[in-house]
Design an enzyme around this catalytic site. Structure first.
Site, PDB file in Angstrom:
ATOM      1  N   CYS A  34       3.727  -5.984  16.398  1.00 51.32           N
ATOM      2  CA  CYS A  34       3.060  -5.024  17.293  1.00 51.32           C
ATOM      3  C   CYS A  34       1.568  -5.360  17.414  1.00 51.32           C
ATOM      4  O   CYS A  34       0.901  -5.653  16.422  1.00 51.32           O
ATOM      5  CB  CYS A  34       3.241  -3.595  16.778  1.00 51.32           C
ATOM      6  SG  CYS A  34       4.971  -3.094  16.711  1.00 51.32           S
ATOM      7  N   GLU A  53       0.813  -1.211   0.000  1.00 51.09           N
ATOM      8  CA  GLU A  53       0.000   0.000   0.000  1.00 51.09           C
ATOM      9  C   GLU A  53       0.852   1.269   0.000  1.00 51.09           C
ATOM     10  O   GLU A  53       1.946   1.290   0.562  1.00 51.09           O
ATOM     11  CB  GLU A  53      -0.857   0.045   1.272  1.00 51.09           C
ATOM     12  CG  GLU A  53      -1.839  -1.077   1.371  1.00 51.09           C
ATOM     13  CD  GLU A  53      -2.505  -1.144   2.740  1.00 51.09           C
ATOM     14  OE1 GLU A  53      -2.576  -0.118   3.439  1.00 51.09           O
ATOM     15  OE2 GLU A  53      -2.962  -2.247   3.091  1.00 51.09           O
ATOM     16  N   LEU A 108       7.077   4.905  20.014  1.00 48.48           N
ATOM     17  CA  LEU A 108       7.322   4.594  21.424  1.00 48.48           C
ATOM     18  C   LEU A 108       6.107   3.896  22.037  1.00 48.48           C
ATOM     19  O   LEU A 108       6.210   2.803  22.554  1.00 48.48           O
ATOM     20  CB  LEU A 108       7.676   5.881  22.173  1.00 48.48           C
ATOM     21  CG  LEU A 108       8.204   5.716  23.585  1.00 48.48           C
ATOM     22  CD1 LEU A 108       9.458   4.867  23.638  1.00 48.48           C
ATOM     23  CD2 LEU A 108       8.482   7.088  24.212  1.00 48.48           C
ATOM     24  N   HIS A 109       4.973   4.528  21.979  1.00 56.10           N
ATOM     25  CA  HIS A 109       3.674   3.953  22.359  1.00 56.10           C
ATOM     26  C   HIS A 109       3.516   3.587  23.834  1.00 56.10           C
ATOM     27  O   HIS A 109       2.410   3.255  24.260  1.00 56.10           O
ATOM     28  CB  HIS A 109       3.321   2.740  21.495  1.00 56.10           C
ATOM     29  CG  HIS A 109       3.276   3.016  20.018  1.00 56.10           C
ATOM     30  ND1 HIS A 109       2.784   4.184  19.489  1.00 56.10           N
ATOM     31  CD2 HIS A 109       3.693   2.282  18.953  1.00 56.10           C
ATOM     32  CE1 HIS A 109       2.875   4.147  18.165  1.00 56.10           C
ATOM     33  NE2 HIS A 109       3.433   3.014  17.817  1.00 56.10           N
ATOM     34  N   CYS A 126      -2.223   1.630   7.888  1.00 56.63           N
ATOM     35  CA  CYS A 126      -1.626   0.490   8.562  1.00 56.63           C
ATOM     36  C   CYS A 126      -1.997  -0.877   8.020  1.00 56.63           C
ATOM     37  O   CYS A 126      -2.400  -1.767   8.772  1.00 56.63           O
ATOM     38  CB  CYS A 126      -1.981   0.540  10.053  1.00 56.63           C
ATOM     39  SG  CYS A 126      -1.881   2.157  10.747  1.00 56.63           S
ATOM     40  N   CYS A 154      -1.233  -3.424  15.231  1.00 57.33           N
ATOM     41  CA  CYS A 154      -0.953  -3.101  13.830  1.00 57.33           C
ATOM     42  C   CYS A 154      -1.428  -4.196  12.880  1.00 57.33           C
ATOM     43  O   CYS A 154      -1.141  -5.380  13.082  1.00 57.33           O
ATOM     44  CB  CYS A 154       0.550  -2.885  13.668  1.00 57.33           C
ATOM     45  SG  CYS A 154       1.012  -2.402  12.000  1.00 57.33           S
ATOM     46  N   GLU A 189       8.926  -2.622   8.498  1.00 59.82           N
ATOM     47  CA  GLU A 189       9.846  -1.913   9.398  1.00 59.82           C
ATOM     48  C   GLU A 189      11.057  -1.507   8.553  1.00 59.82           C
ATOM     49  O   GLU A 189      11.867  -2.358   8.177  1.00 59.82           O
ATOM     50  CB  GLU A 189      10.230  -2.855  10.556  1.00 59.82           C
ATOM     51  CG  GLU A 189      11.414  -2.394  11.393  1.00 59.82           C
ATOM     52  CD  GLU A 189      11.329  -0.946  11.868  1.00 59.82           C
ATOM     53  OE1 GLU A 189      10.279  -0.539  12.393  1.00 59.82           O
ATOM     54  OE2 GLU A 189      12.322  -0.217  11.703  1.00 59.82           O
ATOM     55  N   CYS A 213       5.257  -7.603   7.739  1.00 60.47           N
ATOM     56  CA  CYS A 213       6.180  -7.132   8.771  1.00 60.47           C
ATOM     57  C   CYS A 213       6.348  -8.223   9.810  1.00 60.47           C
ATOM     58  O   CYS A 213       5.422  -8.979  10.076  1.00 60.47           O
ATOM     59  CB  CYS A 213       5.595  -5.868   9.436  1.00 60.47           C
ATOM     60  SG  CYS A 213       6.693  -5.119  10.664  1.00 60.47           S
ATOM     61  N   ASN A 257      -6.187   3.572  15.287  1.00 67.70           N
ATOM     62  CA  ASN A 257      -7.109   3.060  14.268  1.00 67.70           C
ATOM     63  C   ASN A 257      -7.526   1.679  14.703  1.00 67.70           C
ATOM     64  O   ASN A 257      -6.674   0.813  14.912  1.00 67.70           O
ATOM     65  CB  ASN A 257      -6.397   2.945  12.917  1.00 67.70           C
ATOM     66  CG  ASN A 257      -6.235   4.293  12.279  1.00 67.70           C
ATOM     67  OD1 ASN A 257      -7.206   4.977  11.993  1.00 67.70           O
ATOM     68  ND2 ASN A 257      -4.994   4.690  12.079  1.00 67.70           N
TER      69      ASN A 257
HETATM   70  N1  SAH Z   1       7.497  -0.119  11.378  1.00 71.73           N
HETATM   71  C1  SAH Z   1       7.564   1.299  11.507  1.00 71.73           C
HETATM   72  C2  SAH Z   1       6.710   2.079  10.539  1.00 71.73           C
HETATM   73  C3  SAH Z   1       5.339   1.603  10.205  1.00 71.73           C
HETATM   74  S1  SAH Z   1       3.907   2.059  11.068  1.00 71.73           S
HETATM   75  C4  SAH Z   1       7.256   1.705  12.929  1.00 71.73           C
HETATM   76  O1  SAH Z   1       6.952   0.837  13.742  1.00 71.73           O
HETATM   77  O2  SAH Z   1       7.362   2.882  13.247  1.00 71.73           O
HETATM   78  C5  SAH Z   1       3.750   3.780  11.210  1.00 71.73           C
HETATM   79  C6  SAH Z   1       3.160   4.170  12.563  1.00 71.73           C
HETATM   80  O3  SAH Z   1       1.794   3.758  12.695  1.00 71.73           O
HETATM   81  C7  SAH Z   1       3.915   3.540  13.714  1.00 71.73           C
HETATM   82  O4  SAH Z   1       4.074   4.493  14.737  1.00 71.73           O
HETATM   83  C8  SAH Z   1       2.957   2.463  14.144  1.00 71.73           C
HETATM   84  O5  SAH Z   1       3.214   2.059  15.461  1.00 71.73           O
HETATM   85  C9  SAH Z   1       1.622   3.142  13.951  1.00 71.73           C
HETATM   86  N2  SAH Z   1       0.468   2.242  13.913  1.00 71.73           N
HETATM   87  C10 SAH Z   1       0.392   0.958  13.493  1.00 71.73           C
HETATM   88  N3  SAH Z   1      -0.848   0.480  13.650  1.00 71.73           N
HETATM   89  C11 SAH Z   1      -1.597   1.471  14.170  1.00 71.73           C
HETATM   90  C12 SAH Z   1      -2.966   1.597  14.545  1.00 71.73           C
HETATM   91  N4  SAH Z   1      -3.821   0.575  14.420  1.00 71.73           N
HETATM   92  N5  SAH Z   1      -3.381   2.792  15.018  1.00 71.73           N
HETATM   93  C13 SAH Z   1      -2.518   3.828  15.146  1.00 71.73           C
HETATM   94  N6  SAH Z   1      -1.233   3.770  14.809  1.00 71.73           N
HETATM   95  C14 SAH Z   1      -0.757   2.617  14.334  1.00 71.73           C
END
Ligand code: SAH
Length: 345
Positions: free
Chosen positions: A114, A90, A213-214, A329, A117, A158, A110, A288
């Site tokens: 996470c 995408e 970071l989250h 995502c 995601c 990633e 990926c 999301n």
């Molecule tokens: N792998 C990389 C880049 C891809 S995701 C990373 O981890 O940063 C881009 C961003 O979207 C990242 O911060 C990821 O954690 C976030 N992300 C993934 N799924 C999500 C969701 N369902 N809601 C909000 N953010 C999300």
């Protein structure tokens, strides 16, 4: 056969010199490829027999539009591209007042796992080549007829887990005879692969590094992001400090707000403590919702933001674009390919 488009201009120069061709031929072909040529035949300023010879030795990658969705809310466009081997990735085109941004994928799937995601649900299928990452920018521009001024590497995959191809892509997209997109207009987002952050720092690129970071504490971060289990927040923050010292570029931190998981006042205070004095910026992302996941969007985004700001942290809240078209995502790829194994061999 190898894809000529993944090559740097210097490498192409070697190819042409081995063919007994003058150096300017490499520049001509490089320019054609970076304007989106899909065959050697159309390279009209090259002698016919050279075009034929090149076609026998090299391929030119280009994706096909598998699906395209345009948001009625804000004009965001989401592409699902079919790659030459049948896999799909995408790309999202977002229109902002300051210009058009594309969000590109770096891998098919990926392997980071996470919890929130959609991109990681079927695991990693393969890395994208540099040309396949570049093609997302190139063909989004060609298909939409709109110039792209900014790139975010925040799509599927990633980027630091595909380090060499991503670095090669950055060199290509930044090239004055290519798309010539400045490093300061590029953001790269990582889940926090420490050794790769250190490796990237050595290149001293002027791009913006975003770290997902989250969570400010190991218990929560390890629950959300398996990558944290072997590393931990402290070591990640130390790598971020080294990155800043080496490149002079402040890191920006992403924080997806998840109901009752990472949105408490205590976590805001911990986060503020981690970032105190770094001048770093936090981007709060409204979660999301992903169908397969029990995690829910937080209702405390504004309170969390205020609490961070009161402690001197600069905070933005990500505006949600393309909510009506699964513009985030890995959701479109998943919907199109089905929940089973996502490989296409
Ligand atoms: N792998 C990389 C880049 C891809 S995701 C990373 O981890 O940063 C881009 C961003 O979207 C990242 O911060 C990821 O954690 C976030 N992300 C993934 N799924 C999500 C969701 N369902 N809601 C909000 N953010 C999300």
């Amino acid at each position: 056969m190898t894809d000529l488009k993944s090559m740097t201009l210097e490498e192409m120069g070697e190819v042409f010199s081995a063919l007994g061709q003058p150096a300017f031929r490499a520049r001509q072909v490089f320019a054609w490829l970076h304007r989106g040529a899909v065959s050697f035949e159309e390279m009209s300023d090259l002698p016919k027999d050279l075009r034929r010879e090149l076609a026998q030795r090299w391929v030119i990658s280009h994706p096909e539009v598998e699906r395209k969705q345009v948001s009625r809310e804000d004009g965001t466009v989401k592409y699902l591209w079919r790659l030459s081997d049948g896999n799909c990735v995408e790309t999202v085109l977002m229109r902002y007042r300051h210009g058009n941004t594309v969000c590109v994928s770096s891998q098919v799937g990926c392997r980071m796992g996470c919890a929130f995601c959609a991109s990681t649900l079927g695991g990693k299928v393969r890395d994208l080549t540099a040309a396949e990452i570049l093609d997302q920018v190139l063909f989004t521009q060609l298909d939409s007829g709109e110039a792209v001024s900014n790139i975010v590497m925040m799509g599927i995959g990633e980027p630091l887990d595909n380090f060499d191809n991503v670095l090669r892509f950055l060199t290509l997209v930044n090239h004055p005879q290519g798309l010539n997109i400045g490093m300061r207009h590029i953001s790269l987002s990582t889940c926090g692969l420490i050794e790769k952050i250190d490796k990237l720092a050595e290149y001293g690129l002027q791009l913006t590094l975003s770290v997902s970071l989250h969570a400010p504490d190991d218990a929560t971060r390890s629950r959300l992001m398996p990558v944290n289990r072997s590393v931990g927040v402290d070591k990640l923050m130390a790598a971020c400090r080294r990155y800043f010292d080496r490149t002079g570029r402040r890191i920006s931190f992403e924080y997806a707000m998840i109901d009752s998981v990472n949105d408490s006042d205590a976590q805001a205070d911990l986060l503020a403590g981690l970032l105190a004095g770094t001048g770093s910026h936090v981007n709060l992302i409204p979660l999301n919702h992903v169908e397969e996941s029990p995690l829910k969007p937080s209702r405390r985004v504004r309170q969390f933001q205020r609490r961070l700001e009161e402690r001197g942290i600069t905070v933005t809240v990500r505006r949600k674009l393309g909510g009506d078209i699964d513009a985030s995502c890995g959701q479109l790829r998943r919907r199109a390919m089905g929940p089973g194994p996502q490989e296409r061999k």
